[in-house]
Design a protein around this motif. Structure first.
Motif, PDB file in Angstrom:
ATOM      1  N   UNK A 186       0.755  -1.278   0.040  1.00 14.06           N
ATOM      2  CA  UNK A 186       0.029   0.165  -0.055  1.00 14.06           C
ATOM      3  C   UNK A 186       0.909   1.297   0.093  1.00 14.06           C
ATOM      4  N   UNK A 187       2.036   1.335   0.730  1.00 10.24           N
ATOM      5  CA  UNK A 187       2.831   2.381   0.809  1.00 10.24           C
ATOM      6  C   UNK A 187       3.642   2.615  -0.488  1.00 10.24           C
TER       7      UNK A 187
ATOM      8  N   UNK B  88       1.251   6.389  -6.962  1.00  9.00           N
ATOM      9  CA  UNK B  88       0.303   7.057  -7.217  1.00  9.00           C
ATOM     10  C   UNK B  88      -0.801   6.208  -7.881  1.00  9.00           C
ATOM     11  N   UNK B  89      -0.789   4.903  -7.688  1.00 15.47           N
ATOM     12  CA  UNK B  89      -1.803   4.092  -7.896  1.00 15.47           C
ATOM     13  C   UNK B  89      -2.762   4.033  -6.621  1.00 15.47           C
TER      14      UNK B  89
ATOM     15  N   UNK C 202      -6.067   3.007  -6.531  1.00 14.93           N
ATOM     16  CA  UNK C 202      -7.127   2.066  -6.115  1.00 14.93           C
ATOM     17  C   UNK C 202      -6.379   0.782  -5.395  1.00 14.93           C
ATOM     18  N   UNK C 203      -4.928   0.564  -5.849  1.00 13.35           N
ATOM     19  CA  UNK C 203      -4.308  -0.494  -5.527  1.00 13.35           C
ATOM     20  C   UNK C 203      -3.797  -0.338  -3.985  1.00 13.35           C
ATOM     21  N   UNK C 204      -3.490   1.157  -3.782  1.00 16.47           N
ATOM     22  CA  UNK C 204      -3.035   1.383  -2.620  1.00 16.47           C
ATOM     23  C   UNK C 204      -4.142   1.334  -1.471  1.00 16.47           C
ATOM     24  N   UNK C 205      -5.310   1.772  -1.881  1.00 15.89           N
ATOM     25  CA  UNK C 205      -6.494   1.513  -0.946  1.00 15.89           C
ATOM     26  C   UNK C 205      -6.757  -0.047  -0.628  1.00 15.89           C
ATOM     27  N   UNK C 206      -6.924  -0.786  -1.767  1.00 19.01           N
ATOM     28  CA  UNK C 206      -7.423  -2.148  -1.374  1.00 19.01           C
ATOM     29  C   UNK C 206      -6.223  -2.720  -0.866  1.00 19.01           C
ATOM     30  N   UNK C 207      -4.960  -2.415  -0.949  1.00 17.10           N
ATOM     31  CA  UNK C 207      -3.758  -3.108   0.079  1.00 17.10           C
ATOM     32  C   UNK C 207      -3.898  -2.733   1.694  1.00 17.10           C
ATOM     33  N   UNK C 208      -4.215  -1.451   1.638  1.00 16.09           N
ATOM     34  CA  UNK C 208      -4.485  -0.838   3.073  1.00 16.09           C
ATOM     35  C   UNK C 208      -5.569  -1.441   3.805  1.00 16.09           C
TER      36      UNK C 208
END
Length: 55
Positions: A12-13, A19-20, A22-28
């Protein structure tokens, strides 16, 4: 399980830094869920350990 929470946090970090969104939000989100599950298991283990010592 804590290992997987840390892996998803790192993903996520890195995704957030690149700047991704969607991926950062899902991983977080996954890391947060795994963290709370780990925290609940830790609390249950501590309570069971205290009850076992008294009994």
């Amino acid at each position: 399980m804590l290992y997987w929470a840390l892996i998803f946090l790192v993903v996520a970090l890195i995704a957030g830094a690149l700047g991704f969104g969607g991926i950062a939000g899902a991983s977080a989100g996954i890391a947060q869920i795994l963290f709370y599950i780990f925290l609940a298991l830790l609390a249950i283990s501590l309570i069971m350990g205290l009850l076992r010592r008294r009994g």
